[in-house]
Write a protein that holds these residues in place. Sequence first.
Motif, short mmCIF file in Angstrom:
data_model
loop_
_atom_site.label_atom_id
_atom_site.label_comp_id
_atom_site.label_asym_id
_atom_site.label_seq_id
_atom_site.Cartn_x
_atom_site.Cartn_y
_atom_site.Cartn_z
N VAL A 380 -16.05 8.43 -0.37
CA VAL A 380 -15.15 8.06 0.72
C VAL A 380 -13.83 7.61 0.12
O VAL A 380 -13.81 6.91 -0.89
CB VAL A 380 -15.74 6.87 1.55
N GLY A 381 -12.73 8.02 0.74
CA GLY A 381 -11.41 7.52 0.35
C GLY A 381 -10.66 7.12 1.60
O GLY A 381 -10.66 7.87 2.57
N GLY A 382 -10.05 5.95 1.58
CA GLY A 382 -9.33 5.54 2.79
C GLY A 382 -8.25 4.53 2.48
O GLY A 382 -7.98 4.20 1.32
N SER A 383 -7.63 4.01 3.53
CA SER A 383 -6.58 3.00 3.34
C SER A 383 -6.16 2.40 4.66
O SER A 383 -6.43 2.97 5.72
CB SER A 383 -5.34 3.62 2.68
N GLN A 384 -5.47 1.26 4.55
CA GLN A 384 -4.68 0.79 5.68
C GLN A 384 -3.37 1.56 5.58
O GLN A 384 -2.87 1.82 4.49
CB GLN A 384 -4.45 -0.72 5.58
N ARG A 385 -2.82 1.96 6.71
CA ARG A 385 -1.61 2.79 6.70
C ARG A 385 -0.35 1.95 6.77
O ARG A 385 -0.37 0.86 7.36
CB ARG A 385 -1.64 3.78 7.87
N GLU A 386 0.74 2.45 6.22
CA GLU A 386 2.02 1.73 6.28
C GLU A 386 2.54 1.79 7.72
O GLU A 386 2.86 2.87 8.21
CB GLU A 386 3.01 2.37 5.31
N GLU A 387 2.55 0.65 8.40
CA GLU A 387 2.99 0.65 9.80
C GLU A 387 4.46 0.27 9.93
O GLU A 387 5.02 0.31 11.02
CB GLU A 387 2.09 -0.26 10.65
N ARG A 388 5.10 -0.12 8.80
CA ARG A 388 6.51 -0.56 8.86
C ARG A 388 7.42 0.65 8.61
O ARG A 388 7.37 1.28 7.56
CB ARG A 388 6.74 -1.65 7.81
N LEU A 389 8.25 0.94 9.62
CA LEU A 389 9.07 2.16 9.59
C LEU A 389 9.94 2.24 8.33
O LEU A 389 9.99 3.27 7.66
CB LEU A 389 9.95 2.22 10.85
N ASP A 390 10.62 1.13 8.01
CA ASP A 390 11.56 1.19 6.88
C ASP A 390 10.85 1.52 5.56
O ASP A 390 11.31 2.36 4.78
CB ASP A 390 12.36 -0.13 6.77
N ILE A 391 9.70 0.90 5.33
CA ILE A 391 8.99 1.15 4.07
C ILE A 391 8.43 2.59 4.05
O ILE A 391 8.50 3.28 3.04
CB ILE A 391 7.88 0.12 3.85
N LEU A 392 7.95 3.03 5.20
CA LEU A 392 7.42 4.40 5.27
C LEU A 392 8.51 5.42 4.94
O LEU A 392 8.31 6.35 4.15
CB LEU A 392 6.84 4.69 6.66
N LEU A 393 9.70 5.22 5.55
CA LEU A 393 10.80 6.17 5.31
C LEU A 393 11.22 6.16 3.85
O LEU A 393 11.52 7.20 3.26
CB LEU A 393 11.99 5.84 6.23
N GLU A 394 11.21 4.98 3.27
CA GLU A 394 11.54 4.85 1.84
C GLU A 394 10.55 5.64 0.98
O GLU A 394 10.96 6.36 0.06
CB GLU A 394 11.42 3.38 1.45
#
Length: 455
Positions: A380-394
């Motif tokens: 299994v591979g998983g994660s919590q996802r980046e929910e902050r727009l600025d960090i995701l775009l970066e």
Amino acid sequence: ISRTLVKHALSSEAEIPDMLVQGWVRTRRDSKAFSFLEINDGSSVASLQVVADEGIPGYERIAEMTTGAAVSVRGALVAGQGKQRWELRASSLELVGAAPESYPLQKKGHTPEFLRSIAHLRPRTNLFGAVFRMRSRLAASIHRFFQSRDFVWVSTPIITASDCEGAGEMFRVTTLDVGDAASRDTARDFFGKAAYLTVSGQLEGEAFACALSNIYTFGPTFRAENSNTTRHAAEFWMVEPEMAFCDLRGDMDMAEAFVRELIRDALENSAEEIEFLNRFVDKGLRERLEHVKDTPFVRCSYTEAVDILLKSGRTFDFPVSWGINLQSEHERFLTEEHFKSPVIVYDYPKEIKPFYMRLNDDGRTVTAMDVLVPGIGEIVGGSQREERLDILLENMKRQGMNEEAYRWYADLRRYGSVPHAGFGAGFERLLMFITGVTNIRDVLPFARTPRNCEF
Ligand code: 4AD
Ligand code: MG
């Protein structure tokens, strides 16, 4: 009279005066005035013994009822004289389809390699019958697990434009060439646009989790990596739950509950198959499954895992240092030798993980987690996802991604963004773990691995 499956005949409570059984002959022994036939119809690892007296209708073709032949038998289910509780006293029998001597499954004890070369016939063996019945039950068990928790099953597309894992391991979709040579290349794409077979339904799954709260996908996924190992296939099935308002801890809890529940279910509903596999494939199987069912998984951060590997005194083929991708030899050391248990490793270096994982406060790790198990490694591979727009775009910019193409994905952070998390479990790897079968080619009905597409 309707047909009775061998497994139901064998588990009958009482004698049955008249029944119909249809299947394939495993063996036949002839005596002077009668014959014994072992009939298997794929419903069980056990075969039903048929006793056919000379002179009953159909007996004149008994010589053609050889190993592999299809037969239809009518008769009475009576107490068995041998080791089996029941046998079928034939009143008539019929040769439905003969199997001449060239039938490849004549004697027992074929090599796995040979059986792979006859993938169309190997389901007729006890081993593959057991594995593929369990594959079917595991799929049902997966749906039960999520449906009983109110997760919504989402069919994410198989043809997609996005590369979820960012590893560039995608098969491109093209149409057959009917156009002229000049316009050939783009014309052969998906109606003029580049399209690929999905490597993961996660990104689309996130869109649905950010609306329906808890969802899962379950379907085929594709990887164009040229990996020739016992645990990689080019086409495999993946289960991907995605949960809104969920963090890494909730994600790990769900993954652990999922794996342990599937094992509990298999022990309960595939007892016959597990007994068979325990006897002929992996002597430690049942004990291992019972242990995993009853014992919480170890949890260990990536940094701790690297520390354990460094202090192990082991020399690994791939040297260990903070920042490396854990290789299968490292995973196996952790699960098989150090912890002797399934392990969840979490908080991996951000450099080795995809753009969508949530950055931790330390600025150098992300909320990733892998479930590793003895014998296989990562299932299994998983994660919590980046929910902050600025960090995701970066992240997307840093990884050179086409922002326009993933605008819809960033929208999920523009409108009502929530912490969310999920994981992907390899269906075949779960099945390998639960059956003890050590090669992924032997849990796929028709395996697609590099240079393997003959069927
Ligand atoms: O670790 P992976 O690449 O993760 C993802 O695709 C994420 N998008 C999942 C998510 O968070 N929703 O793949 C997930 C699992 C692996 O742990 C492994 O069990 C299986 O998919 N897997 C394979 N199984 C067979 N053959 C391959 N080539 C596989 N690649 C991954
Ligand atoms: Mg992975």
